[in-house]
Every structure is written in C-alpha cells, then in structure tokens.
Design an enzyme around this catalytic site. Structure first.
Site, PDB file in Angstrom:
ATOM      1  N   LYS A   1     -13.528  16.041  -0.882  1.00  0.00           N
ATOM      2  CA  LYS A   1     -14.266  16.988  -1.730  1.00  0.00           C
ATOM      3  C   LYS A   1     -14.869  16.237  -2.914  1.00  0.00           C
ATOM      4  O   LYS A   1     -14.242  15.306  -3.449  1.00  0.00           O
ATOM      5  CB  LYS A   1     -13.285  18.065  -2.208  1.00  0.00           C
ATOM      6  CG  LYS A   1     -13.890  19.172  -3.046  1.00  0.00           C
ATOM      7  CD  LYS A   1     -12.823  20.223  -3.360  1.00  0.00           C
ATOM      8  CE  LYS A   1     -13.332  21.362  -4.191  1.00  0.00           C
ATOM      9  NZ  LYS A   1     -12.295  22.397  -4.446  1.00  0.00           N
TER      10      LYS A   1
ATOM     11  N   SER B   1     -13.189  27.119  -3.012  1.00  0.00           N
ATOM     12  CA  SER B   1     -14.303  26.285  -3.403  1.00  0.00           C
ATOM     13  C   SER B   1     -14.489  25.046  -2.503  1.00  0.00           C
ATOM     14  O   SER B   1     -15.551  24.435  -2.542  1.00  0.00           O
ATOM     15  CB  SER B   1     -14.103  25.829  -4.846  1.00  0.00           C
ATOM     16  OG  SER B   1     -12.944  25.025  -4.949  1.00  0.00           O
TER      17      SER B   1
ATOM     18  N   SER C   1      -8.317  27.409  -3.096  1.00  0.00           N
ATOM     19  CA  SER C   1      -9.530  26.747  -2.590  1.00  0.00           C
ATOM     20  C   SER C   1      -9.358  25.864  -1.369  1.00  0.00           C
ATOM     21  O   SER C   1     -10.337  25.368  -0.833  1.00  0.00           O
ATOM     22  CB  SER C   1     -10.169  25.926  -3.696  1.00  0.00           C
ATOM     23  OG  SER C   1     -10.891  26.791  -4.515  1.00  0.00           O
TER      24      SER C   1
HETATM   25  N1  GLN Z   1     -11.329  31.252  -5.896  1.00  0.00           N
HETATM   26  C1  GLN Z   1     -10.524  30.702  -6.917  1.00  0.00           C
HETATM   27  C2  GLN Z   1     -11.315  30.535  -8.177  1.00  0.00           C
HETATM   28  O1  GLN Z   1     -12.474  30.764  -8.147  1.00  0.00           O
HETATM   29  C3  GLN Z   1      -9.898  29.421  -6.480  1.00  0.00           C
HETATM   30  C4  GLN Z   1     -10.522  28.183  -6.962  1.00  0.00           C
HETATM   31  C5  GLN Z   1      -9.763  26.937  -6.617  1.00  0.00           C
HETATM   32  O2  GLN Z   1      -8.682  26.992  -6.025  1.00  0.00           O
HETATM   33  N2  GLN Z   1     -10.308  25.809  -7.016  1.00  0.00           N
HETATM   34  O3  GLN Z   1     -10.824  30.183  -9.179  1.00  0.00           O
END
Ligand code: GLN
Length: 478
Positions: free
Chosen positions: A77, A152, A176
């Site tokens: 990532k 994400s 994420s």
């Molecule tokens: N959907 C969650 C957020 O927007 C998770 C994000 C993450 O785990 N980086 O914060």
C-alpha cells in the site's frame, strides 16, 4: 501459463526448476498491464522487479540458502515506505515525495527474498472505506467493476483479488484491511496492535494503525505475518514477545470456543441475508461440536463515535507535519507570509475527507471540548478494552460480520460521510481494543457478491485465529 496456488507450492516449483522468478515476474507484469482499468497500482516497479528476479534465480541456482519468501511477489500500500521509491499516501501533498528509508516491514520482506512489484492505490492517508478518496482516481472491484473494492487499502486488496501479486500489505486503522478483503472475496488479516513495527508506515492514527496482510490462503498470510512481525528498536510500541509459528496441519481438531454478539447480528444496519447466513453457519458449527454462545455487547453503538473522536484527534496531530516544506513540496509559490504559505499548501494538498478529519480532530482536542469528547472517548476505549479482556477469559474467539452490507456502488455511501463512518461498526472494535482480527471469504450473497466472516482473538493469540480461519475455510466456505 503460471498458476499460483500458495507460497509453499510455488517454492516447490522453484526448487524443482519448474518455474523461475523471472518468468513469474513477467507473468505478473502482464496481468497488471492487462487490468490497468482497475487502477490498483500507483506505481509498478517493472524493471527493478525483473532485475531482482534475475538475482534471486542466480542465488537459488547456486545452491545458496533462500529466504522464506523467496521470489514471492508482493504489492505494498502506498503508505508503506520503501527507500528511494515514491510514497504518497495517495495525496497531492506528497506527490513526487520519495522515501528516505525503508519501513521495517519492507526490510523484512526483502531480507526474506520477496520481490516488491509495486505500490498500491488507497484512500488518501488511509481515510475512507471505498478508495474513492485517492488523488490517483478510484479503484474498481475486479468481481464487478461497478462496485467499490472497499477501502482504504482497496488497491492492495484488488491486487490479490485479480491475481496481480501473490500477497499484499495494507494498513488497518479501523478496518482498512478486513473491509476491502470482505468486498473482494479474499483474506484480510490485521494482527494485534504492536505485532508489526509501524516504523516507516505513514501515520493516520498511531494508537490504532497496524500493517495487515491480504492473501488467498491462510498459510500464506501466516507466513508473511511471521516474517514481518517482531520487536523493532525503531518502534517502541511493538512487542518483542514471540509470534507462535503457524502450522496448518497441527491442532486441526482443536475446536476453539466461540462467542458472538447477538445485538450485532440483530443490528438494524445489517443486511438480513448476511445475518441469516451467519446464523446458519453458527448452527452448523454447533452441530459439528463447536461451543458457540451469544453475548450482549452493550457498547456496540459507542464504537463508531469513539473511533472517530480518537482517530481524528490523532490524525489532526499526525498530519500537522505536512506543510509543503518538509515533505513533498507541492506549492513553490513565493508567498511571503508563512501562515498563508501553509494555508495554500494544505488547502491544495489535502483532499476533502482528509480536511474534514483534520478539522474534526482539531475540534475534539480544542480547549473547550477536550473533556467532552476526547477524554470521554478515551474512557469508553478503556471500558471496552476491559470488557474485551473479560470476554476472552471465557472464550477463545469472537465472531462478527465484517461489514453490514456487500460492496457499495460508486458515489453512493461516500457522498454521506456519516453513513460511511457508520458502516465501520463491526471493524473498529478490534482496533479500539488492539486485538487481532481477520476477515475470511466464506459467503456469497444472492446479489452475486462475496462477503466475509470476521474472527477476533485475544492479544498475542493470532495462532488460534489463524487455525480456526483455516478450519472454517476448508469446511464451510460456500
Ligand atoms: N473506514 C475507516 C476509516 O475511514 C478505516 C480506515 C482505516 O482502517 N485506515 O477511518
């Protein structure tokens, strides 16, 4: 054509000279090229991967000792630093920024002979659930290109889903890794907090962030986890305690005791078909001799607010360093006034969701509201952690849905930030409590999309979670 089954099998193919790393890298580069529309990668390290493959082939053929990820094709990532490679967190503010050093996870991958094939698209600074918040454009779900891949870490998830690498790394602050794995029909594993060094992981919310692993087989995910975990002098929050070796063949008959949150399965936001399929799995597990018992998790409706208060607070502080001077100069204007200079850089450099979270975080930390929001949320987190410890006195694991629905349409839920935040109801709990959690692809919805089961275990007990995941995939996957 090269067919990837799992790392162990690939290893046998390499050592018996059925394939070599160069052929395999070429295969993956072609796959990546043929599926460009998915937009899973921000950058592909084509030449470099081929060079590395050549060196690894020579090393192996000479009979030198090879690493446990020898020739394994990994995508990372774009929040994970790799020396001399661009790392942008999918943000304009870091455009063209190159890592000055490699993250500990990347170093360990390379030490184990892995080949890093490219950096994956994601939501800007890992904030989001759809990968639509990227300055590099959205990522498509390879199973249905009209659907989001989740976020994400959407690019890392699609890279595994579409066969563009063997395994990939994402980061999981509130789901994420698990949520995109659920939407893409693959495995997404977030180890407990402090298992994998965060050195060289671009911070979103430091007391939640963990690097996680995507894969198609539990033994692969376990192997990568074992390789990149462990104590690190550059991250004081990472544990030196031993990661137990996963052995897919051992303890196959041991049946961990399972708790599930009844009120989570009865929650109004949960798709009824997801609920029913999980209930029918619970039935099958019981009749196969597993102990599966309901619990009432009273704090369920507090987890999302608590998560968003603390993570935005931490984000507002972590992201204060991006001013356009020290990291990735995005605005070379000769604005003489320093405040205006910062304002210009941050206004043009950050996207909408990141700005929203910086402002929310600044608000909950502000003098008049600190106790009402930030302190309260920390207290809730503490209670939740205590309750979680108590549950693990009686049970080995907790199961939950991963997401309340299957993959969203583009431009749907992301238009309404609160709806998007609420969809994190099942994943943020593990990050608040710091426990390991995984999403495994067990189910298929009548709308044709996959969805997963989430399993959580006590801190430092990733082994039970991985072993149960393997049992469930082998015996109950639809
Ligand atoms: N959907 C969650 C957020 O927007 C998770 C994000 C993450 O785990 N980086 O914060």
């Amino acid at each position: 054509m090269f067919q990837f089954k799992n790392i162990e099998h690939y290893n046998t193919q390499l050592t018996s000279n059925e394939v070599d790393c160069v052929t395999v890298v070429k295969h993956y580069l072609k796959q990546i090229n043929d599926t460009k529309q998915l937009n899973a990668f921000i950058e592909v390290f084509s030449e470099e991967s081929l060079q590395r493959a050549k060196q690894l082939d020579i090393k192996r053929k000479k009979g030198e000792a090879i690493g446990c990820l020898h020739g394994v094709i990994v995508a990372i990532k774009d929040v994970i630093c790799y020396e001399d490679h661009k790392v942008t967190a999918a943000s304009n503010i870091l455009k063209e920024f190159k890592s000055l050093y490699s993250s500990t996870a990347v170093k360990k991958l390379l030490d184990a002979d892995a080949i890093i094939i490219g950096s994956c698209n994601c939501d800007e600074f890992a904030m989001g659930s759809t990968t639509e918040n990227s300055s590099y454009g959205k990522v498509l779900n390879a199973l249905d290109e009209t659907k989001v891949p989740g976020g994400s870490s959407g690019g890392s998830s699609v890279a595994v889903q579409a066969g563009l690498c063997m395994v990939s790394l994402g980061s999981d602050t509130g789901g994420s890794v698990r949520q995109p794995a659920d939407f893409c029909g693959i495995i997404g594993f977030k180890p407990g907090y402090g298992r994998i060094s965060r050195h060289g992981l671009i911070a979103y919310a430091s007391s939640f962030d963990q690097i996680g692993v995507f894969g198609n087989a539990i033994e692969d995910v376990a192997r990568v986890f074992e390789t990149i975990s462990g104590g690190d002098e550059y991250d004081s929050t990472v544990s030196f305690s031993k990661v137990e070796k996963y052995d897919g063949l051992k303890n196959q008959n041991k049946k961990p005791s399972i708790a599930y949150f009844k009120n989570a399965l009865e929650h109004h936001s949960l798709d009824p078909e997801i609920r029913d399929q999980i209930y029918s799995l619970i039935h099958k597990l019981k009749s196969d001799g597993y102990t599966v018992e309901p619990l009432n998790f009273k704090l369920l409706d507090y987890v999302v607010p608590t998560y968003y208060v603390i993570t935005t607070a931490e984000a507002s502080s972590n992201l204060a360093r991006y001013d356009g001077i020290r990291f990735g100069t995005i605005n070379k204007s000769s604005e003489p006034d320093l405040v205006n200079f910062y304002t210009n850089n941050r206004s043009t450099g950050f996207g909408k969701e990141v700005k929203r979270r910086i402002m929310l975080g600044t608000f909950v930390l502000s003098a008049g509201y600190y106790d009402a929001y930030f302190t309260k949320a920390q207290q809730v987190r503490q209670i939740l952690t205590e309750e979680t410890k108590a549950i693990f006195k009686n049970f080995d694991v907790i199961i939950l849905p991963t997401v309340p629905s299957t993959a969203f349409e583009f431009d749907d839920i992301s238009k309404d930030p609160v709806a998007m935040y609420l969809a994190d109801i099942y994943t943020v709990f593990a990050n608040l409590a710091g426990i390991p959690a995984i999403s495994i692809p067990l189910f298929k919805h009548s709308n044709g999309l996959p969805f997963g089961l989430q399993i959580m275990s006590n801190r430092y007990n990733e082994l039970t979670l991985l072993q149960l995941s393997d049992q469930l995939i082998k015996n109950y996957k639809q």
